[in-house]
Design a protein around this motif. Structure first.
Motif, PDB file in Angstrom:
ATOM      1  N   ASP A 171       0.833  -1.216   0.000  1.00 61.65           N
ATOM      2  CA  ASP A 171       0.000   0.000   0.000  1.00 61.65           C
ATOM      3  C   ASP A 171       0.857   1.252   0.000  1.00 61.65           C
ATOM      4  O   ASP A 171       0.513   2.269  -0.575  1.00 61.65           O
ATOM      5  N   LYS A 172       1.985   1.162   0.727  1.00 61.60           N
ATOM      6  CA  LYS A 172       2.880   2.323   0.824  1.00 61.60           C
ATOM      7  C   LYS A 172       3.852   2.372  -0.355  1.00 61.60           C
ATOM      8  O   LYS A 172       4.770   3.193  -0.381  1.00 61.60           O
ATOM      9  N   GLY A 173       3.716   1.430  -1.299  1.00 64.25           N
ATOM     10  CA  GLY A 173       4.532   1.474  -2.516  1.00 64.25           C
ATOM     11  C   GLY A 173       5.838   0.707  -2.439  1.00 64.25           C
ATOM     12  O   GLY A 173       6.672   0.792  -3.341  1.00 64.25           O
ATOM     13  N   HIS A 174       6.057  -0.071  -1.357  1.00 68.55           N
ATOM     14  CA  HIS A 174       7.292  -0.854  -1.260  1.00 68.55           C
ATOM     15  C   HIS A 174       7.203  -2.047  -2.221  1.00 68.55           C
ATOM     16  O   HIS A 174       6.185  -2.731  -2.268  1.00 68.55           O
ATOM     17  N   ALA A 175       8.271  -2.278  -2.992  1.00 71.84           N
ATOM     18  CA  ALA A 175       8.292  -3.433  -3.904  1.00 71.84           C
ATOM     19  C   ALA A 175       8.800  -4.632  -3.122  1.00 71.84           C
ATOM     20  O   ALA A 175       9.981  -4.718  -2.776  1.00 71.84           O
ATOM     21  N   ILE A 176       7.929  -5.563  -2.823  1.00 77.29           N
ATOM     22  CA  ILE A 176       8.290  -6.673  -1.948  1.00 77.29           C
ATOM     23  C   ILE A 176       7.377  -7.858  -2.226  1.00 77.29           C
ATOM     24  O   ILE A 176       6.235  -7.673  -2.648  1.00 77.29           O
ATOM     25  N   THR A 177       7.867  -9.083  -2.024  1.00 76.43           N
ATOM     26  CA  THR A 177       6.987 -10.240  -2.235  1.00 76.43           C
ATOM     27  C   THR A 177       6.452 -10.719  -0.880  1.00 76.43           C
ATOM     28  O   THR A 177       7.051 -10.455   0.171  1.00 76.43           O
ATOM     29  N   PHE A 178       5.345 -11.476  -0.941  1.00 77.15           N
ATOM     30  CA  PHE A 178       4.769 -12.045   0.282  1.00 77.15           C
ATOM     31  C   PHE A 178       5.791 -12.949   0.971  1.00 77.15           C
ATOM     32  O   PHE A 178       5.930 -12.936   2.194  1.00 77.15           O
ATOM     33  N   GLU A 179       6.550 -13.731   0.159  1.00 74.93           N
ATOM     34  CA  GLU A 179       7.524 -14.679   0.720  1.00 74.93           C
ATOM     35  C   GLU A 179       8.605 -13.949   1.523  1.00 74.93           C
ATOM     36  O   GLU A 179       9.030 -14.405   2.575  1.00 74.93           O
ATOM     37  N   GLU A 180       9.034 -12.792   0.990  1.00 74.33           N
ATOM     38  CA  GLU A 180      10.066 -12.025   1.714  1.00 74.33           C
ATOM     39  C   GLU A 180       9.526 -11.544   3.061  1.00 74.33           C
ATOM     40  O   GLU A 180      10.224 -11.586   4.084  1.00 74.33           O
ATOM     41  N   VAL A 181       8.282 -11.079   3.054  1.00 73.46           N
ATOM     42  CA  VAL A 181       7.683 -10.569   4.291  1.00 73.46           C
ATOM     43  C   VAL A 181       7.504 -11.708   5.290  1.00 73.46           C
ATOM     44  O   VAL A 181       7.826 -11.581   6.474  1.00 73.46           O
ATOM     45  N   LEU A 182       7.032 -12.863   4.799  1.00 77.47           N
ATOM     46  CA  LEU A 182       6.832 -14.019   5.680  1.00 77.47           C
ATOM     47  C   LEU A 182       8.170 -14.448   6.296  1.00 77.47           C
ATOM     48  O   LEU A 182       8.248 -14.721   7.498  1.00 77.47           O
ATOM     49  N   ALA A 183       9.220 -14.465   5.478  1.00 75.33           N
ATOM     50  CA  ALA A 183      10.539 -14.860   5.979  1.00 75.33           C
ATOM     51  C   ALA A 183      10.992 -13.893   7.076  1.00 75.33           C
ATOM     52  O   ALA A 183      11.545 -14.309   8.103  1.00 75.33           O
ATOM     53  N   ASN A 184      10.725 -12.596   6.879  1.00 75.37           N
ATOM     54  CA  ASN A 184      11.113 -11.593   7.880  1.00 75.37           C
ATOM     55  C   ASN A 184      10.324 -11.791   9.180  1.00 75.37           C
ATOM     56  O   ASN A 184      10.884 -11.714  10.280  1.00 75.37           O
ATOM     57  N   VAL A 185       9.035 -12.072   9.062  1.00 78.83           N
ATOM     58  CA  VAL A 185       8.181 -12.280  10.249  1.00 78.83           C
ATOM     59  C   VAL A 185       8.676 -13.500  11.043  1.00 78.83           C
ATOM     60  O   VAL A 185       8.862 -13.440  12.261  1.00 78.83           O
ATOM     61  N   VAL A 186       8.935 -14.609  10.320  1.00 79.33           N
ATOM     62  CA  VAL A 186       9.360 -15.848  10.981  1.00 79.33           C
ATOM     63  C   VAL A 186      10.723 -15.664  11.643  1.00 79.33           C
ATOM     64  O   VAL A 186      10.937 -16.073  12.801  1.00 79.33           O
ATOM     65  N   SER A 187      11.615 -14.964  10.947  1.00 79.36           N
ATOM     66  CA  SER A 187      12.957 -14.785  11.496  1.00 79.36           C
ATOM     67  C   SER A 187      12.912 -13.858  12.726  1.00 79.36           C
ATOM     68  O   SER A 187      13.585 -14.100  13.736  1.00 79.36           O
ATOM     69  N   ARG A 188      12.082 -12.809  12.662  1.00 77.27           N
ATOM     70  CA  ARG A 188      11.983 -11.917  13.827  1.00 77.27           C
ATOM     71  C   ARG A 188      11.344 -12.623  15.020  1.00 77.27           C
ATOM     72  O   ARG A 188      11.774 -12.446  16.158  1.00 77.27           O
ATOM     73  N   ASP A 189      10.342 -13.449  14.772  1.00 74.40           N
ATOM     74  CA  ASP A 189       9.730 -14.235  15.864  1.00 74.40           C
ATOM     75  C   ASP A 189      10.807 -15.047  16.571  1.00 74.40           C
ATOM     76  O   ASP A 189      10.868 -15.086  17.797  1.00 74.40           O
ATOM     77  N   HIS A 190      11.622 -15.720  15.749  1.00 71.33           N
ATOM     78  CA  HIS A 190      12.639 -16.614  16.313  1.00 71.33           C
ATOM     79  C   HIS A 190      13.620 -15.819  17.176  1.00 71.33           C
ATOM     80  O   HIS A 190      13.902 -16.197  18.316  1.00 71.33           O
ATOM     81  N   ILE A 191      14.128 -14.711  16.635  1.00 73.89           N
ATOM     82  CA  ILE A 191      15.108 -13.923  17.401  1.00 73.89           C
ATOM     83  C   ILE A 191      14.442 -13.347  18.661  1.00 73.89           C
ATOM     84  O   ILE A 191      15.009 -13.391  19.746  1.00 73.89           O
ATOM     85  N   ASP A 192      13.215 -12.833  18.520  1.00 75.33           N
ATOM     86  CA  ASP A 192      12.518 -12.229  19.668  1.00 75.33           C
ATOM     87  C   ASP A 192      12.282 -13.247  20.792  1.00 75.33           C
ATOM     88  O   ASP A 192      12.362 -12.922  21.971  1.00 75.33           O
ATOM     89  N   GLU A 193      11.985 -14.499  20.390  1.00 73.73           N
ATOM     90  CA  GLU A 193      11.628 -15.510  21.396  1.00 73.73           C
ATOM     91  C   GLU A 193      12.843 -16.169  22.039  1.00 73.73           C
ATOM     92  O   GLU A 193      12.737 -16.723  23.126  1.00 73.73           O
ATOM     93  N   THR A 194      13.973 -16.143  21.338  1.00 74.55           N
ATOM     94  CA  THR A 194      15.114 -16.905  21.843  1.00 74.55           C
ATOM     95  C   THR A 194      16.242 -16.032  22.382  1.00 74.55           C
ATOM     96  O   THR A 194      17.230 -16.570  22.868  1.00 74.55           O
ATOM     97  N   ARG A 195      16.119 -14.698  22.300  1.00 71.51           N
ATOM     98  CA  ARG A 195      17.216 -13.872  22.815  1.00 71.51           C
ATOM     99  C   ARG A 195      17.303 -14.032  24.330  1.00 71.51           C
ATOM    100  O   ARG A 195      16.294 -14.281  25.007  1.00 71.51           O
ATOM    101  N   ALA A 196      18.537 -13.845  24.843  1.00 70.14           N
ATOM    102  CA  ALA A 196      18.770 -14.049  26.275  1.00 70.14           C
ATOM    103  C   ALA A 196      18.114 -12.928  27.085  1.00 70.14           C
ATOM    104  O   ALA A 196      17.570 -13.153  28.164  1.00 70.14           O
ATOM    105  N   GLU A 197      18.191 -11.716  26.555  1.00 68.22           N
ATOM    106  CA  GLU A 197      17.724 -10.539  27.292  1.00 68.22           C
ATOM    107  C   GLU A 197      16.244 -10.281  26.994  1.00 68.22           C
ATOM    108  O   GLU A 197      15.871 -10.038  25.844  1.00 68.22           O
ATOM    109  N   SER A 198      15.385 -10.352  28.001  1.00 65.39           N
ATOM    110  CA  SER A 198      13.947 -10.064  27.840  1.00 65.39           C
ATOM    111  C   SER A 198      13.323 -10.704  26.603  1.00 65.39           C
ATOM    112  O   SER A 198      12.816 -10.004  25.733  1.00 65.39           O
ATOM    113  N   PRO A 199      13.344 -12.015  26.494  1.00 61.78           N
ATOM    114  CA  PRO A 199      12.715 -12.632  25.312  1.00 61.78           C
ATOM    115  C   PRO A 199      11.212 -12.376  25.300  1.00 61.78           C
ATOM    116  O   PRO A 199      10.619 -12.113  26.352  1.00 61.78           O
TER     117      PRO A 199
END
Ligand code: DC
Length: 233
Positions: A171-199
């Motif tokens: 909507d904001k005009g970013h050229a991006i695929t759904f797969e790229e966004v999904l990969a970013n969401v999954v990777s951020r979930d993983h880092i957010d849940e497994t970091r040592a500090e305030s997971p």
């Protein structure tokens, strides 16, 4: 989680990325006349600062010592104009830039750095000093305001969240695929849940909301109902 009617409270809304918690939090704050603070925007602003100052190399590694030394020079605040909130980094409006994919891709490692978290948690606690605040993030109900009177934990499936984010970005005009966004969401979930500090984790006394199949109006109503229940207002 009880409260005398009408005295201001702290509302902590935590959850996964792109779970829609920011929109819900913003709307609730507006409806009940509270201040809204987007703690994720603060981690994004620090990330932008680190990117601009060459503290993140091409392989994604961060110069932690350099960033730690720079933390006292990083001032983050929020400005409101015509009902819209803007994140300010050292006096500059960086609202659009902190939402870019480049910042999204670099923010999790920055948010995993203990020194960054300590500095931002202290800033976030100072915003809540007078209560009457809705803050959203990952560790608001667990670390920033463990005594918050109202705690919500928002979740939705990765596909649902990626779809929402994909629509937002295209909507904001970013050229991006759904797969790229999904990969970013999954990777951020993983880092957010497994970091040592305030997971990222649900506080024991948080109320959980899975909004995968809810409309925005249903979510807003659900949240407002919880507020009325808890405050008796
Ligand atoms: O909510 P968001 O996607 O704008 O958050 C950006 C990043 O910051 C995300 O990867 C998790 C991190 N974050 C955090 O670690 N703690 C918070 N309280 C808020 C965000």
């Amino acid at each position: 989680m009880t409260n005398k009617a009408s005295s201001p409270i702290i509302i902590a809304i935590d959850g996964y990325s792109s779970s829609g918690k920011s929109s819900m939090a913003k709307r609730l704050a507006k409806t009940i006349g509270y201040r809204y603070i987007d703690s994720g925007a603060m981690y994004r602003a620090v990330t932008l600062y680190a990117m601009r100052h060459g503290m993140i190399s091409n392989d994604g590694s961060v110069d932690v010592d350099k960033l730690t030394a720079a933390l006292p020079d990083i001032h983050i605040d929020f400005a409101v104009e015509n009902d819209t909130q803007y994140t300010m980094l050292n006096g500059e409006n960086v609202e659009a830039e902190i939402r870019s994919m480049a910042v999204s891709n670099n923010v999790s490692p920055i948010a995993a750095i203990a020194q960054v978290r300590h500095a931002l948690v202290a800033m976030q606690q100072s915003f809540g000093f007078e209560k009457g605040i809705v803050m959203d993030g990952r560790d608001i109900g667990t670390t920033v305001f463990p005594s918050a009177e109202m705690k919500i934990f928002v979740t939705a499936s990765p596909q649902t969240r990626a779809q929402r984010r994909f629509l937002e970005l295209t909507d904001k005009g970013h050229a991006i695929t759904f797969e790229e966004v999904l990969a970013n969401v999954v990777s951020r979930d993983h880092i957010d849940e497994t970091r040592a500090e305030s997971p990222l984790r649900r506080a024991d006394d948080a109320i959980e909301l899975d909004n995968s199949t809810m409309t925005i109006d249903e979510q807003n109503k659900w949240l407002l109902d919880r507020y009325h229940e808890i405050t008796g207002a």
